[in-house]
Design a protein around this motif. Structure first.
Motif, PDB file in Angstrom:
ATOM      1  N   ARG A 342       0.754  -1.440  -0.049  1.00  0.00           N
ATOM      2  CA  ARG A 342      -0.020  -0.076  -0.138  1.00  0.00           C
ATOM      3  C   ARG A 342       0.782   1.199  -0.033  1.00  0.00           C
ATOM      4  NH1 ARG A 342      -4.998  -1.254   4.320  1.00  0.00           N
ATOM      5  NH2 ARG A 342      -5.401  -3.391   3.651  1.00  0.00           N
ATOM      6  N   LEU A 343       0.527   2.021  -1.092  1.00  0.00           N
ATOM      7  CA  LEU A 343       1.288   3.222  -1.014  1.00  0.00           C
ATOM      8  C   LEU A 343       0.719   4.706  -0.268  1.00  0.00           C
ATOM      9  CD1 LEU A 343       3.877   4.945  -2.468  1.00  0.00           C
ATOM     10  CD2 LEU A 343       2.386   5.040  -4.500  1.00  0.00           C
ATOM     11  N   TYR A 344       1.450   5.120   0.449  1.00  0.00           N
ATOM     12  CA  TYR A 344       0.594   6.052   1.476  1.00  0.00           C
ATOM     13  C   TYR A 344       1.707   7.346   1.229  1.00  0.00           C
ATOM     14  CZ  TYR A 344      -2.397   2.683   3.861  1.00  0.00           C
ATOM     15  OH  TYR A 344      -3.396   1.900   4.356  1.00  0.00           O
ATOM     16  N   ALA A 345       0.733   8.554   1.311  1.00  0.00           N
ATOM     17  CA  ALA A 345       1.131   9.825   1.402  1.00  0.00           C
ATOM     18  C   ALA A 345       1.597   9.939   2.945  1.00  0.00           C
ATOM     19  CB  ALA A 345       0.345  11.161   0.936  1.00  0.00           C
ATOM     20  N   GLU A 346       2.721   9.726   3.259  1.00  0.00           N
ATOM     21  CA  GLU A 346       2.962   9.964   4.929  1.00  0.00           C
ATOM     22  C   GLU A 346       4.614  10.038   4.935  1.00  0.00           C
ATOM     23  OE1 GLU A 346       1.512   6.302   6.395  1.00  0.00           O
ATOM     24  OE2 GLU A 346       3.256   5.004   5.565  1.00  0.00           O
ATOM     25  N   ASP A 347       5.247  10.402   5.890  1.00  0.00           N
ATOM     26  CA  ASP A 347       6.419  10.652   6.112  1.00  0.00           C
ATOM     27  C   ASP A 347       6.947   9.573   7.130  1.00  0.00           C
ATOM     28  OD1 ASP A 347       9.053  11.397   6.539  1.00  0.00           O
ATOM     29  OD2 ASP A 347       8.550  13.498   7.228  1.00  0.00           O
TER      30      ASP A 347
END
Length: 646
Positions: A342-347
């Motif tokens: 799962r590809l997330y926009a997160e750091d």
């Protein structure tokens, strides 16, 4: 009984699942209808739909969770059926009943089945009656702190708090001892209420080193039910699945059959129809314990599709039309192996804080055999703070697990994202880790290997800065070509008659700044590929120029390189004030301090909610609260100063 007619399908969701459902619907010749919030007006799922209906609002509570608005949208658009996707209203029995009352078709199970399994507490009671092993816990109606404290003491710490109507890691907290219970319970209840509209909780024993193995079941309206093998979803972060694969490594045929038959019995006991997933915890001895049943299509359904060759959305539509399942249990295929991330926009380097902003660069890995990308965004799209930060999923299939793993690793290497931080490199480290390659899987995988999966950020090497400078110079050379290529004025190298044959570039990347002295480039740039030769070895690096930014892939990571503007930097530094700032866009849920209060280092000061999860802002050191610049219920932007301490 007449056969229901479905020629137009409304998808009551957003992002990648809406796009994925519409892809199959279009292949079947159906008209697709998208609904959207005001924030999502130009989102990808709207661009791909035949018809769009505006629900208004920005937050999910004002749009995607409004049952009356969604049903009105179906009537207005002429849709006969509604697919809920996952999340939002997908496991809401009231939604299923409202759809039926409106004369529409719900692409999900009967409301009675959602009622039976939608509450984790009720589901566990049902499984106990059916003789399915359960993890010790409390699933009762009383929801006060004293009840949970007594239950936790009886069960024994550590315990796991879970939202009874939950999923996706929302409203879920691990509690190590009684001192943490009150805060954890309150936070989990708030998350559950925000995400599902239901704050009820259960508590159960936290099983150490378990595997998470789930069974995909499917049932029709004629009493037929079968299981489509299993998936291993053990690699998780904060109870949110990160990697899923099928079949589960090391699972014997006997174990698969036992779990599959138990899952089918559970589905048949509640009159289930459609796609569902029964989730189990499996210990090191191979014993399994019922966790919950998700009465919807799962995020990880593509790996099941990959090893069976079936389209589960196609099956959902056909079952809703009244058709029988096309195969029997003995005919269910199981070929090869599939892995999904799962590809997330997160750091990941900052406690996985969700990221918001614009996708200035978004390039998916190349299509090909055994390669699949299910995404809900395109280059230029914005990522808002109102919804889950998942951008999409990468799925690889192979004849065996190792082939699938290597194929997925290559896909991750090819993917390129710029404009905001993602977990792309984190995923690549997991899939490339020797323990993952050896299929040493359990839910403690990420904490155990955290040092390798989340290494400290190292300074970029000199070779990177030289490559970036050359890429910048070469890209400038292609911007304004002279009509006369022999003219000295057409040259974009550092050479000028009577001046030093050097160019000084001030570049910044990854919070670093470097002055690079560059002469005639020793590289070539063609078709967004920078080719550098060193000691007879040529290497290619993705290099995409956008205005004053360059996106350069270096050792697997895409770095954003900027031409440094010292005047702008000084202005920005003068504009900053001391204090604790919001690490992301979000809503202030709680302010736990007041002006003049003394606080210890690590004390919780403010709780923010972003993308359906709570995030705590804590005191970096002992001090006194000098000023407050926020209040509960307020929306704040990333970088906004919330508290000043002294």
């Amino acid at each position: 009984m007449s056969t229901p007619v479905i020629t137009s399908l409304l998808v009551a969701n957003r992002g990648e699942i809406a796009c994925r459902v519409m892809r199959t619907a279009k292949a079947l010749g159906l008209t697709t209808v998208a609904v959207h919030s005001s924030t999502d007006r130009d989102a990808r799922h709207c661009r791909e739909a035949d018809v769009c209906v505006d629900l208004g609002g920005s937050k999910a509570a004002d749009s995607y969770l409004k049952i009356d608005k969604i049903i009105a949208a179906a009537h207005a658009s002429g849709a006969q059926a509604i697919h809920p996707g996952y999340g939002f209203l997908s496991e809401n029995a009231g939604f299923a009943r409202a759809i039926e009352a409106a004369g529409l078709i719900f692409l999900g199970p009967p409301a009675s089945a959602i009622d039976a399994m939608g509450s984790k507490s009720a589901a566990k009671a049902l499984m106990e009656t059916a003789g399915v092993p359960l993890v010790p816990g409390y699933h009762g109606e009383a929801q006060d702190l004293d009840t949970f404290r007594a239950a936790a003491e009886r069960i024994g710490y550590p315990v796991l708090l879970k939202a009874t109507a939950g999923g996706g890691g929302k409203g879920m907290k691990v509690v190590e001892d009684v001192s943490q219970l009150a805060d954890a319970l309150a936070s989990a209840q708030r998350e559950a209420l925000s995400s599902f509209g239901d704050a009820r909780m259960l508590v159960e024993k936290y099983v150490l080193k378990p595997r998470h193995v789930e069974i995909q079941v499917f049932a029709d309206q004629h009493g037929n039910c079968l299981y489509l093998n299993e998936r291993d979803c053990s690699i998780q972060r904060r109870h949110q699945k990160v990697v899923e694969e099928a079949p589960a490594p090391g699972l014997s045929a006997e174990q698969r059959r036992a779990m599959g038959e138990a899952a089918v019995r559970a589905a048949q006991a509640i009159g289930y129809v459609g796609a569902g997933t029964v989730e189990f915890l499996m210990d090191a001895r191979g014993e399994f314990f019922f966790m919950e049943m998700n009465t919807r299509l799962q995020v990880e359904h593509p790996v099941t599709e990959a090893i069976t060759g079936l389209d589960l959305v196609d099956w959902q539509i056909r079952v809703a039309r009244g058709e029988a399942l096309p195969i029997t249990q003995d005919q269910v295929p199981l070929r090869g192996h599939a892995i999904e991330v799962r590809l997330y926009a997160e750091d990941p380097s900052n406690d996985f804080l969700p990221q918001t902003g614009r996708l200035a660069l978004y390039r998916e890995s190349a299509a090909g055999p055994g390669r699949r990308v299910d995404s809900g965004v395109s280059e230029g799209d914005g990522v808002s703070p109102f919804y889950d930060p998942m951008l999409g999923k990468l799925i690889a299939w192979g004849e065996d697990r190792e082939q699938a793993r290597l194929r997925l690793l290559a896909m991750l290497e090819e993917f390129a994202i710029g404009g905001l931080k993602t977990n792309l490199s984190f995923l690549r480290r997991i899939i490339g880790h020797p323990a993952f390659a050896a299929a040493e899987l359990d839910t403690g995988f990420i904490p155990r290997y955290q040092a390798q999966l989340l290494p400290p950020v190292e300074p970029l090497p000199n070779a990177f800065w030289e490559a970036a400078a050359q890429a910048f110079q070469l890209s400038l050379a292609t911007e304004q070509p002279s009509d006369d290529p022999t003219s000295p004025w057409s040259s974009r190298t550092g050479f000028r008659n009577g001046l030093p044959a050097k160019t000084l570039l001030v570049l910044s990347a990854n919070d670093e700044r470097r002055v690079v002295s560059l002469g005639v480039p020793k590289a070539t740039l063609r078709n967004q590929q920078l080719v550098i030769e060193h000691d007879g070895v040529r290497r290619q690096h993705l290099a995409i120029r956008q205005a004053d930014s360059l996106y350069l892939r270096w050792e697997g990571d895409v770095q954003r390189v900027c031409l440094h503007d010292p005047i702008a930097a000084v202005s920005a530094s003068h504009g900053q004030q001391g204090g604790l700032s919001a690490p992301m866009n979000g809503s202030v849920v709680r302010v736990l301090v007041e002006v003049g209060q003394s606080v210890e280092a690590g004390a919780q000061l403010v709780v923010l909610e972003a993308m359906k999860m709570e995030h705590s802002l804590r005191a970096p050191q002992t001090g006194v609260i000098k000023a407050l610049f926020c209040e509960e219920g307020e929306m704040v932007s990333e970088g906004t100063v919330l508290i000043e301490m002294e």
